[in-house]
Structure formats: C-alpha cells, structure tokens
Design an enzyme around this catalytic site. Sequence first.
Site, PDB file in Angstrom:
ATOM      1  N   HIS A 273       9.319 -10.033   5.907  1.00 39.08           N
ATOM      2  CA  HIS A 273      10.076  -8.922   5.327  1.00 39.08           C
ATOM      3  C   HIS A 273      10.715  -8.052   6.409  1.00 39.08           C
ATOM      4  O   HIS A 273      11.367  -7.059   6.108  1.00 39.08           O
ATOM      5  CB  HIS A 273       9.177  -8.103   4.398  1.00 39.08           C
ATOM      6  N   SER A 295      11.615  -8.579  -2.395  1.00 35.71           N
ATOM      7  CA  SER A 295      10.366  -8.648  -1.622  1.00 35.71           C
ATOM      8  C   SER A 295       9.311  -9.317  -2.469  1.00 35.71           C
ATOM      9  O   SER A 295       9.432  -9.403  -3.688  1.00 35.71           O
ATOM     10  CB  SER A 295       9.885  -7.239  -1.258  1.00 35.71           C
ATOM     11  N   ASP A 296       8.240  -9.786  -1.834  1.00 38.12           N
ATOM     12  CA  ASP A 296       7.095 -10.181  -2.633  1.00 38.12           C
ATOM     13  C   ASP A 296       6.319  -8.899  -2.974  1.00 38.12           C
ATOM     14  O   ASP A 296       6.616  -7.809  -2.476  1.00 38.12           O
ATOM     15  CB  ASP A 296       6.228 -11.229  -1.917  1.00 38.12           C
ATOM     16  N   TYR A 297       5.335  -9.058  -3.822  1.00 39.95           N
ATOM     17  CA  TYR A 297       4.576  -7.957  -4.417  1.00 39.95           C
ATOM     18  C   TYR A 297       3.981  -7.042  -3.342  1.00 39.95           C
ATOM     19  O   TYR A 297       3.096  -7.472  -2.587  1.00 39.95           O
ATOM     20  CB  TYR A 297       3.462  -8.586  -5.248  1.00 39.95           C
ATOM     21  N   ALA A 299       5.052  -6.208  -0.571  1.00 39.88           N
ATOM     22  CA  ALA A 299       5.194  -6.709   0.797  1.00 39.88           C
ATOM     23  C   ALA A 299       5.921  -5.720   1.711  1.00 39.88           C
ATOM     24  O   ALA A 299       5.753  -5.779   2.934  1.00 39.88           O
ATOM     25  CB  ALA A 299       5.885  -8.064   0.808  1.00 39.88           C
TER      26      ALA A 299
END
Length: 753
Positions: A273, A295-297, A299
């Site tokens: 990220h 983004s991922d959760y 992140a």
Amino acid sequence: MTLTRKISLVTTLLYLLISTASPARTQTVRERGVDEGKMKVFVDDLLAKMTLEEKLGQLNQHRWSWGENGDSIRQIYQKNVRDGQAGSFLGLQGVAYSAEIQRIAVEESRLGIPLLLAQDVIHGWRTTFPTPLGEASSWDPALAEKTARVAAVEASAQGLHWTFAPMVDVARDPRWGRIVEGAGEDPYLGGLLAAARVRGFQGTDLSQPNTILACAKHFAAYGGAEAGRDYNIVDISPRTLFEIYLPPFHRAVEAGVATVMGAFNEVNGVPMHANGYLINEVLRNGWGFRGLVVSDYTAIMELQRHGVAATPAEAGILGLTSGVDVDMVSEIYHLELPQMVREGRLSGAVVDQAARRVLEAKYRLGLFEDPFRYHNAEREKTLILHPDHLQIALEAATKSIVLLKNDHGILPLPPAPGSLAVIGALAADQDAPLGPWRGQGMAEDVVSVLSGIREKLPQSTSVYYQPGYTLPEFAGEGLMEAALQAVDQAEAVILVVGETARMSGEASNRTDIGLPGDQLALAKAVLGRGKPTVVVLMNGRPLAIPWLAENAPAILETWFLGVRMGPAVAKVLFGEENPGGKLPVTFPRVTGQIPIYYNHRSTGRPPREDDFFSSKYLDAHWTPQFPFGFGLSYTTFAYDGLAVDRESIGVGEKMAVRFQVRNTGTRKGDEVVQCYLQDNVGSVTRPVRQLVAFERITLQPGEAKTMNFTIYPEQMSFYNSGMQKTIEPGQFTVFVGGSSTAELSAGFEVVAN
Ligand code: BGC
C-alpha cells in the site's frame, strides 16, 4: 534520509532496472456504451462542484455492520452518507437495505452521488460453485467465465455493484490458507482463469444491471508470504515477481478488469500500500490500467504497523500518493487527509485523481443515469438459486474432480452394489462443500456427498453411514468402532477425509498439511479391513498424504465443490461421469518439501538417485506425491506424432506445434492436453519447463484428435541479469502430455535475426 525518500529511492532503482522491459500496453476496456469524452465532461463538472471533504468522502469505504451494536453504527454511516463522507460500502446487500442506503445517498446528500456497494463474491453468491482452486482443476476457462457470470447475476440481483474477485495470487506454498482462493501455482493457467473470471463478472457492458466491477487481488505477491503465514513479509527476487507473480494481474488488466486491490504484505521491504512503483509505474503506466485501486481491509492503517508511517496522516499520504484510491475501513483518508491538503503536505491533484477514478467507476456502471438499477426486488426473488444456476453448479463440480489413483480399475464402482459403507463425518456435512468465502451460500442448499450417493443408488443398495470422527476436531474416539462395523457389513467402502471449510482461507494456515486429527488412524483401520475402498478427499489446499497414496487403491480429489457437491461426486463414483480434472498445484509427499512446484529453475546439482551430492533429502524422495497437471481418467490417452512446424525460427517469431492424442481405452473421457516449454540454455537459469498451452478435450473410445498449439514469442522471453525482457537465440524443447512430467518432446532453435 526519511523513510519515504528511502522507499522512493529503492523503487526508482527497481524501476530503472525493470521498466524498460514492460511493454506499454493500453488496457482493453471491454464495456461498450461508455462515451469516454462524455464521461470526462460529466466527471469534470461534478469534481468542480465538490468540496475537498466530499472528494475524500468518495475515497472512504465503510464496512457495513449487522452486529449487536449495528443500529448506532448504521446511524453514523447513514449520517456519513448524507454528509458526502462515504463513497462505497463493504458488506451491505439485499435489495431492501441496499436500496435504502442508495436512496439516502442520492436524495439526501448535497450532490446526490450514488454509492458503490461491494462484497466478496468469490466462488458464487448464493449458488455456490467449487472454491477457485477446485475450479482451477477443471482447466476450463470457459467454465470459470460461466460461473463468474452466474455469481454476478445473483450478486447484482441483491444490490451489489462490485466484487472483490478474482483472487489471482500465484501460490507455491500450500501451508498458506488462501491458496484455496486462487488458481494454484502456475502463472499461465492462473492468467487465463483470471481473465475468464473478469469477463464473467463484468460481461461486455458494465452498464447492464447484471454485470459488476471485478477486482484483481491482491496486488502483489501476496502468495509469497514467508513460511506460508498469512500477512507475513514477502522476500522474492524481482525476476520471480515479474515472471511468476505479476503475469496473472497483467492478464486481468488486459481483460479489462475495472479495479485492483492492494495486498496486505510488503514486498522486499516495501509495503504494497506504499508501493508507488508497482502501482503507479508498473500497473498504471506500464500496463495501462485505468481503473481504481482499493486498499485491503484496514491496510492503510496498517502502514503504521509495517513501520513506514509514524502517524495515521502519514499512512494516508503514503497510501494515496502510492496510488491506492480507496481506503477500505481505515477511515484515514476522509478523516485525516483534508488537513494534510490544507497544510500543503498532500497535493489536491492526487485527491482529484483518485476521486475521479471512483466517479468513473460509478459512471461506467450507469449509476448516475439510474442509481437504483441494481435494486430490483423481482430480480432478487427470481434469480437467486435459479435452476439454471444449479445446473451450472453441477457441471462445475463434476469437471473439477481429479482422480489421483485408481489401482486395478476399482473405480467406477458398480452402479447398484448390494451394500456400501460411507465413512467420515465430512460425507454428511453440508457446510464444508461451501468452503471459505461462501458469499450468501447456505448449508441448507448443499447436497452432501452422502445424500448424493443415496440419491444415485437404487433402493436395493444398503448404505451404512458412520461419521468415524467428529467435526471440526476430527476426533475418532468412540466413533471408530462403529465405523469399522459398518465397513465389515459392506461390499465396498467410501471413506471421506480432509479438512473443514475453515481450515483454509484467510489467516487459516497450517504448519503440517497432513490429514488433521485421527483421520489417518481411521483410514489405516478402515483399509486394514481389506474391502475395496475409495478415498474421497475434501479439502481446500493440497494435502500431504503419503500413507494413503501408497496404500489406498483409489483416491478422488474433490476439494470443496459447492452446492452440488454430492451429485457430482456420486456421478463420478458410479461411472456416470468420467473424471477429467488435473491438479493446478503440486501435492508434496511431506510438508517439509514446501515450497515445491514444477516450474522451478535449474540447479547445478539436480537430484539423482546415484549421486549423494545432489539436491535431495535424506528422509523423503525429492519428487512430489502428485505433480502439477496430474490427473487420471477411467480411460487412457496416448500421445504421438509430435512435430514442430519449423526447425528454426527467428527471434520474435512464433512456433506452431502439432501432435495427436488418442483415447486408447473403452470409455469416453476428457483429457487436459498440456504443452510445456524449456529454454535449454539461457544467460540466467531458466525454469526446467513452463506451461505454454493447454486444452481440455473430449474423446470417444478409439477417437484421435490432432492438436495444434502455438508458442508465442512472449513465452520464449525472460528477464536477463539486467532485468531486461529478452529472447535469446538457442535451443528450446517442447514437451506434450497429460501432466507436467510429460516426456514426449521435440526441439527447435531460435536464431538471431
Ligand atoms: C481480504 C480481502 C477481502 C477483504 C474484504 C480482507 O480481509 O484480504 O481479500 O476482499 O477483506 O472482505
């Protein structure tokens, strides 16, 4: 030197090394009907009306909460929607709720910008298909496209616009639980399945109400987690990154994927990220990706934990400037970044760019034209679990089964045995076939293996079922005796062993990929009774099963096959269908062999029985238990007549390969015909072979088919020691056959132009 500066230096260096190699291709935007010029005018106009807070609000993705305190959280989220502080939601589905939140966005927020509603639609929505690794065993991209299409139809009928799929992470480590979500270890097979799934989700026109945005995830190299531990660091060479982990993402981009998700991991020291090089330079500028990156959760928040940002605000700046447009759940972009822009620490143009990408996604879906097109109660009522969808679920389940062993043709079993023992709690379990990430899948929709067997057999067959072990503990105490009694009563035995659904998937890693609990002891006792016994494996990842592989006469790998698991397994067991799947991933003999994969590079001391000082183990053979691409059939196939089109070609030319495959048995069957390539001598070490073409074909007994495959220049190329993509003149070897150990070969030469 600041950390940000250090990261940018490293990435610049990498860029200089690698970028020249990435051909600048423009993304094929597959959707029709969007006039790019008109969209630009519309979005420019809207952006001009938006405050900084509203723009950052578009970048904020909330997680909808149905939990105990759901009401108050929901009220906060609704307020955020009214205030233009939320652009999308994760986990809000069902027409009633989704329509209501959309109404608030459209009617009660200042600019009436519709929301994007997203969810993980991984292997079906309510109609659950095989888990992706299972489906990859079909080696059938058209099938993967079809199941993704159905998933999109059902998910969109429940108000969803966006799926966080396909997961296209190459995985060489079966300890890693998320191997279940991808297509296995091969970048070529993985790339074709990635593209197929993107096409399935997105269709050809995103503005249709039954198409949804796809999301290639997790960018990048998430499958490289050290020691198979989810979220762990990734330490791989640029060559492995570019040759193994990135190609499926590139294929997804070429197929027009609308969104990409960042990976939780760092790669060689740079958290994904915060990896502006890979996101902005490689993905966007190099490959021409024009969609949005989410983004991922949490992140973005995790950048602080990675230790590359000191404060949430720094994490937000790093994430956004590195190209991550949408902040899933961290709530850093919309809370922290307005101040950063005001202080001049973040450029407003970066915010505008990201907001533009979110608005464009909404535009492409047609949401500005009709924000409620995905909220149609009639579609929701009629399309979920539609009989046509269940039919496709049965087809997908059947095609994904792999026959690993069949001594003396014990399978298929006779269609009407006098009696049969079915042993193993997984056989009766309606939960495991749903696998992890089951969307709206429900156990009540699942036909278990036991029910499938019972439905298939005539009344005259006595079926004795015994669980043999408990779930989820796999404890055999008190259950084994009854199981053995059932075995003694029956003519033949089906023994179902494996894992529960929750033993693979996110954060579900194992240090020992053998059979959990008392299952091996049960298997030894059952097989000790000497009855014809078929082992049915139900699992999310490859398992290490050396004892079974040696001692069980027949083994079927059935993965988690979804709602129609039972009928599919029964059709194969009793010979109505002939299994034709092949392994998309190597099965080791023991966990300690990991990582083990077929396309490894050459070593200076390849393993040899007669050479102690060669690359092998003292306590296990070096070869896999079952190699990549392997799978048997109730019939047999023979390959011959391999010929290359020309003995030599120039650099940059393609090569045509031709050969024959014949069904030499007595049953109709499917064969996945595979073609591998080796670059015999390179300036750097090359894989011993790599998959370059395949096709699943059906042949009648005695029927032969001439196969014509093309090997493309791209497949003869590699990154040299200067990380420049190159094709070097020299000898190549082509192998064709039914697995990665195929031996029929032919050579050709690439000569300098
Ligand atoms: C997973 C993603 C998923 C996201 C949203 C994360 O924990 O890594 O794959 O899309 O949650 O559910």
